[in-house]
Design an enzyme around this catalytic site. Structure first.
Site, PDB file in Angstrom:
ATOM      1  N   HIS A   1      10.449 -45.768 -25.704  1.00  7.26           N
ATOM      2  CA  HIS A   1      11.432 -46.034 -26.202  1.00  7.26           C
ATOM      3  C   HIS A   1      11.983 -46.933 -27.231  1.00  7.26           C
ATOM      4  CE1 HIS A   1      14.534 -47.252 -24.047  1.00  7.26           C
ATOM      5  NE2 HIS A   1      14.931 -47.617 -24.922  1.00  7.26           N
TER       6      HIS A   1
ATOM      7  N   ASP B   1       9.886 -42.452 -20.071  1.00  2.50           N
ATOM      8  CA  ASP B   1      10.345 -43.541 -21.112  1.00  2.50           C
ATOM      9  C   ASP B   1       9.494 -44.848 -19.778  1.00  2.50           C
ATOM     10  OD1 ASP B   1      11.221 -44.612 -22.557  1.00  2.50           O
ATOM     11  OD2 ASP B   1      12.765 -44.757 -21.991  1.00  2.50           O
TER      12      ASP B   1
ATOM     13  N   SER C   1      16.141 -52.897 -23.295  1.00  3.35           N
ATOM     14  CA  SER C   1      15.290 -51.733 -22.607  1.00  3.35           C
ATOM     15  C   SER C   1      13.752 -52.027 -22.249  1.00  3.35           C
ATOM     16  CB  SER C   1      14.985 -50.564 -23.989  1.00  3.35           C
ATOM     17  OG  SER C   1      16.452 -49.875 -24.096  1.00  3.35           O
TER      18      SER C   1
END
Length: 249
Positions: free
Chosen positions: A60, A103, A201
């Site tokens: 992402h 992801d 992230s």
């Protein structure tokens, strides 16, 4: 203040950068995590240097023509850092941003980094690891440490692995599923906020010195004890995919 934080988290979800920063953590010893990469994208993410021209991060985290990686940093303005443009991102073919599964992505750098005592590779596991619930692991990053402030130094937090079945019961309430290619972790202390936040992230989850997963997403306020943070687990399927693209020692 609570309303501002809620708006920030909502904005991060909408723009695809929900991940997490380090809440309830501590500054690490300088250059003690030489594999850490600070990714300057449309927003920020973290990652781990796994080859001189390859970084592993979350899918992402969106790459464009202006994206670059910062290696060798402890403080953001360290003079020794290497800044290298990201040539391309290769997302896992079955990545689903709605269901937040698979992801994971590889980022290819425009040129090789110079390996030294400030920049080093993080070895991939030879095979997937099953980490038992309650196991203490850690995650690091330069993400947000309060409502609007990014950390100027690399910070780390210790977390406890949460059983996938228990984690799934919580996320099912949000119409999300914790699959076998995910793992969850939260503060080892009940009702204490701890975990990653916006900007972290893609950063590596380390258990007993082994790279076992990477920061994917969370729900609500950063370090929310009600919803453990979700991590992409380095399964055999992902390791094979990585090997097919970049090779594996």
């Amino acid at each position: 203040m609570k309303h501002l934080l809620a708006l920030l988290v909502l904005s991060l979800h909408i723009n695809g950068h929900v991940g997490m920063d380090i809440i309830g953590g501590y500054e690490v010893a300088q250059h003690s995590r030489p594999y850490m990469a600070l990714l300057m994208l449309n927003g920020e993410c973290g990652g781990a240097l796994i080859r001189p021209t390859w970084i592993l991060s979350a899918a992402h985290c969106n790459v464009d023509s202006t994206s670059y990686a910062v290696l060798g940093a402890h403080r953001r303005e360290d003079a020794r850092v290497q800044k290298i443009r990201i040539k391309r991102g290769i997302k896992f073919p079955l990545y689903d941003k709605v269901r937040k599964i698979n992801d994971i992505q590889l980022l290819e750098l425009e040129k090789s980094v110079m390996l030294n005592k400030f920049v080093a590779l993080l070895p991939l596991p030879k095979s997937e690891k099953i980490i038992q619930a309650g196991k203490s692991c850690s995650v690091a990053g330069w993400g947000i440490t309060d409502v609007m402030t990014k950390s100027n130094v690399l910070r780390e937090v210790n977390l406890a692995i949460v059983d996938n079945k228990d984690c799934n019961k919580k996320y099912n309430r949000k119409n999300l599923t914790i699959t076998g290619s995910m793992m969850c972790a939260s503060s080892p202390k009940i009702n204490r906020k701890a975990g990653p936040c916006a900007g972290d992230s893609g950063g590596p989850l380390i258990c007993d010195g082994t790279y076992v997963g990477l920061v994917s997403y969370g729900i609500g306020n950063c370090g929310n004890p009600e919803f453990p943070g979700v991590y992409t687990r380095l399964t055999n399927n992902y390791l094979k995919w990585i090997s097919n693209i970049i090779g594996m020692d």
